[in-house]
Design a protein around this motif. Structure first.
Motif, PDB file in Angstrom:
ATOM      1  N   ARG A 130       0.802  -1.225   0.000  1.00 19.97           N
ATOM      2  CA  ARG A 130       0.000   0.000   0.000  1.00 19.97           C
ATOM      3  C   ARG A 130       0.833   1.273   0.000  1.00 19.97           C
ATOM      4  N   GLY A 131       2.063   1.148   0.442  1.00 18.67           N
ATOM      5  CA  GLY A 131       2.898   2.328   0.520  1.00 18.67           C
ATOM      6  C   GLY A 131       2.814   2.986   1.891  1.00 18.67           C
ATOM      7  N   ILE A 132       3.698   3.974   2.100  1.00 21.40           N
ATOM      8  CA  ILE A 132       3.791   4.616   3.415  1.00 21.40           C
ATOM      9  C   ILE A 132       2.517   5.366   3.753  1.00 21.40           C
ATOM     10  N   LYS A 133       1.956   6.107   2.790  1.00 17.56           N
ATOM     11  CA  LYS A 133       0.802   6.960   3.069  1.00 17.56           C
ATOM     12  C   LYS A 133      -0.410   6.136   3.503  1.00 17.56           C
ATOM     13  N   GLU A 134      -0.768   5.113   2.706  1.00 20.30           N
ATOM     14  CA  GLU A 134      -1.932   4.296   3.036  1.00 20.30           C
ATOM     15  C   GLU A 134      -1.727   3.513   4.335  1.00 20.30           C
ATOM     16  N   THR A 135      -0.493   3.099   4.569  1.00 23.68           N
ATOM     17  CA  THR A 135      -0.206   2.388   5.817  1.00 23.68           C
ATOM     18  C   THR A 135      -0.379   3.313   7.012  1.00 23.68           C
ATOM     19  N   ALA A 136       0.092   4.546   6.889  1.00 30.08           N
ATOM     20  CA  ALA A 136      -0.063   5.525   7.969  1.00 30.08           C
ATOM     21  C   ALA A 136      -1.532   5.800   8.248  1.00 30.08           C
ATOM     22  N   ILE A 137      -2.323   5.929   7.178  1.00 31.65           N
ATOM     23  CA  ILE A 137      -3.766   6.147   7.346  1.00 31.65           C
ATOM     24  C   ILE A 137      -4.399   4.945   8.059  1.00 31.65           C
ATOM     25  N   GLY A 138      -3.963   3.735   7.659  1.00 30.28           N
ATOM     26  CA  GLY A 138      -4.498   2.539   8.302  1.00 30.28           C
ATOM     27  C   GLY A 138      -4.152   2.473   9.777  1.00 30.28           C
ATOM     28  N   LEU A 139      -2.930   2.882  10.140  1.00 25.49           N
ATOM     29  CA  LEU A 139      -2.529   2.869  11.544  1.00 25.49           C
ATOM     30  C   LEU A 139      -3.347   3.860  12.355  1.00 25.49           C
ATOM     31  N   ILE A 140      -3.636   5.010  11.759  1.00 27.95           N
ATOM     32  CA  ILE A 140      -4.479   5.996  12.454  1.00 27.95           C
ATOM     33  C   ILE A 140      -5.879   5.419  12.665  1.00 27.95           C
ATOM     34  N   ARG A 141      -6.413   4.756  11.629  1.00 29.59           N
ATOM     35  CA  ARG A 141      -7.735   4.136  11.771  1.00 29.59           C
ATOM     36  C   ARG A 141      -7.724   3.081  12.875  1.00 29.59           C
ATOM     37  N   TRP A 142      -6.635   2.298  12.919  1.00 31.82           N
ATOM     38  CA  TRP A 142      -6.531   1.272  13.950  1.00 31.82           C
ATOM     39  C   TRP A 142      -6.487   1.901  15.342  1.00 31.82           C
ATOM     40  N   TYR A 143      -5.745   2.992  15.478  1.00 29.99           N
ATOM     41  CA  TYR A 143      -5.640   3.681  16.755  1.00 29.99           C
ATOM     42  C   TYR A 143      -7.012   4.177  17.206  1.00 29.99           C
ATOM     43  N   LYS A 144      -7.877   4.520  16.224  1.00 31.36           N
ATOM     44  CA  LYS A 144      -9.212   5.021  16.548  1.00 31.36           C
ATOM     45  C   LYS A 144     -10.218   3.873  16.749  1.00 31.36           C
ATOM     46  N   GLY A 145      -9.779   2.640  16.558  1.00 32.94           N
ATOM     47  CA  GLY A 145     -10.673   1.517  16.856  1.00 32.94           C
ATOM     48  C   GLY A 145     -10.973   0.600  15.695  1.00 32.94           C
ATOM     49  N   ASP A 146     -10.558   0.978  14.461  1.00 33.62           N
ATOM     50  CA  ASP A 146     -10.775   0.084  13.320  1.00 33.62           C
ATOM     51  C   ASP A 146      -9.768  -1.065  13.365  1.00 33.62           C
ATOM     52  N   ASN A 147     -10.138  -2.176  12.715  1.00 34.97           N
ATOM     53  CA  ASN A 147      -9.261  -3.347  12.744  1.00 34.97           C
ATOM     54  C   ASN A 147      -8.314  -3.329  11.549  1.00 34.97           C
ATOM     55  N   PHE A 148      -7.280  -2.536  11.628  1.00 33.50           N
ATOM     56  CA  PHE A 148      -6.300  -2.408  10.552  1.00 33.50           C
ATOM     57  C   PHE A 148      -5.617  -3.728  10.269  1.00 33.50           C
ATOM     58  N   TRP A 149      -5.373  -4.507  11.301  1.00 32.85           N
ATOM     59  CA  TRP A 149      -4.574  -5.724  11.145  1.00 32.85           C
ATOM     60  C   TRP A 149      -5.307  -6.804  10.346  1.00 32.85           C
ATOM     61  N   GLU A 150      -6.628  -6.703  10.246  1.00 33.37           N
ATOM     62  CA  GLU A 150      -7.376  -7.686   9.474  1.00 33.37           C
ATOM     63  C   GLU A 150      -7.759  -7.157   8.100  1.00 33.37           C
ATOM     64  N   SER A 151      -7.422  -5.924   7.794  1.00 33.26           N
ATOM     65  CA  SER A 151      -7.851  -5.324   6.528  1.00 33.26           C
ATOM     66  C   SER A 151      -6.899  -5.652   5.403  1.00 33.26           C
TER      67      SER A 151
END
Length: 285
Positions: free
Chosen positions: A264-285
């Motif tokens: 996904r690249g750095i940008k999309e990964t960073a967005i995913g980590l922020i989503r995970w921090y807010k409660g989304d399940n980044f690790w399963e996406s």
């Protein structure tokens, strides 16, 4: 006996009778009240069997299974090869026969040229699996009678025309050509030695020859048994072991992070980590 359930062994010759005694003792440890029968050429040197059926002219080969499985005294039968070892209670296998006529596990073999004559009856397609005949659960009904008739017919008509052992290839053909409802057992109910085997959950039945079933069982069922694992026990290997495929939580997250950076690249990964921090399940996406 109405609605009877029991275990059946077929063993001819001293070596295989002694193996069946060892297997039956392992079974009795987990299912002390289950009836156990053996079909053999003589009385075993053990009282582990509730019933012994003696046969006068055994073949001392796999042919005995083809001939005598139908002689089971039970309405619902768990047949075990002499070289099996029971690690847990397996009474749940009888429940399969409420929905199916027969149950067996896939064999390690696949295609097998059963016949040399290409002008013989239609064969099962390659996509139809070979089933191992060393652990078989079956009912006493007309469908099973027809299956055993077909198995015996194919075996006897073509055993002289084929190279190698043909009891399982002929079993496969018979299953394909009859109307039995077959359930496929997972490898935990027929864990074959010495082949690499994928496992998840407790191993209930070991199938193969070893000098120390207890040690193999300890390796196979080492906690956590719910993990995904591969049993490695190649021929000649002195120290069989388990290759665990599951990763712990932090290993899994580390792997997911690297995969996300790569895909996904750095940008999309960073967005995913922020989503995970807010409660989304980044690790399963």
């Amino acid at each position: 006996m109405a609605n009877s359930e029991g275990i059946l062994y077929i063993a001819t010759g001293k070596k295989y009778i002694n193996e069946a005694v060892t297997s039956a003792r392992s079974l009795e440890e987990h299912m002390p009240d289950i009836p156990i029968s053996i079909i053999s050429n003589r009385e075993p040197d053990s009282d582990i069997f509730d019933t012994v059926f003696t046969v006068d002219n055994p073949s001392y080969s796999f042919k005995d299974n083809v001939d005598y499985l139908r002689k089971s005294p039970y309405d619902k039968t768990i047949f075990l090869d002499s070289d099996t070892y029971v690690c847990r209670d397996i009474s749940e296998l009888f429940e399969l026969l409420e929905q199916f006529d027969i149950a067996a596990a896939h064999d390690t073999g696949r295609r097998h040229k059963l016949y040399k004559d290409d002008n013989i009856e239609v064969r099962a397609p390659d996509s139809f699996p070979m089933y191992n005949s060393g652990v078989v659960i079956f009912s006493d009904n007309i469908e099973i009678d027809n299956l055993f008739d077909k198995w015996e017919d194919i075996y006897y008509r073509h055993t002289d025309k084929a190279s190698g052992i043909v009891n399982q290839p002929s079993f496969r053909e018979a299953l394909y050509k009859t109307d039995v409802r077959i359930a496929t057992l997972p490898p935990e109910y027929n864990c074959r030695l010495p082949y690499p085997t994928y496992l998840r959950g407790e191993v209930k039945i070991i199938h193969g020859r070893t000098s120390n079933f207890e040690a193999i069982e300890q390796i196979l069922n080492e906690e956590p048994t719910e993990s995904r694992r591969t049993f490695l026990n190649f021929s000649g290997r002195k120290n069989p072991h388990i290759l665990r495929l599951d990763l712990d939580k932090w290993q899994y997250r580390q792997r997911s992070l690297f995969e996300s950076l790569f895909n996904r690249g750095i940008k999309e990964t960073a967005i995913g980590l922020i989503r995970w921090y807010k409660g989304d399940n980044f690790w399963e996406s």
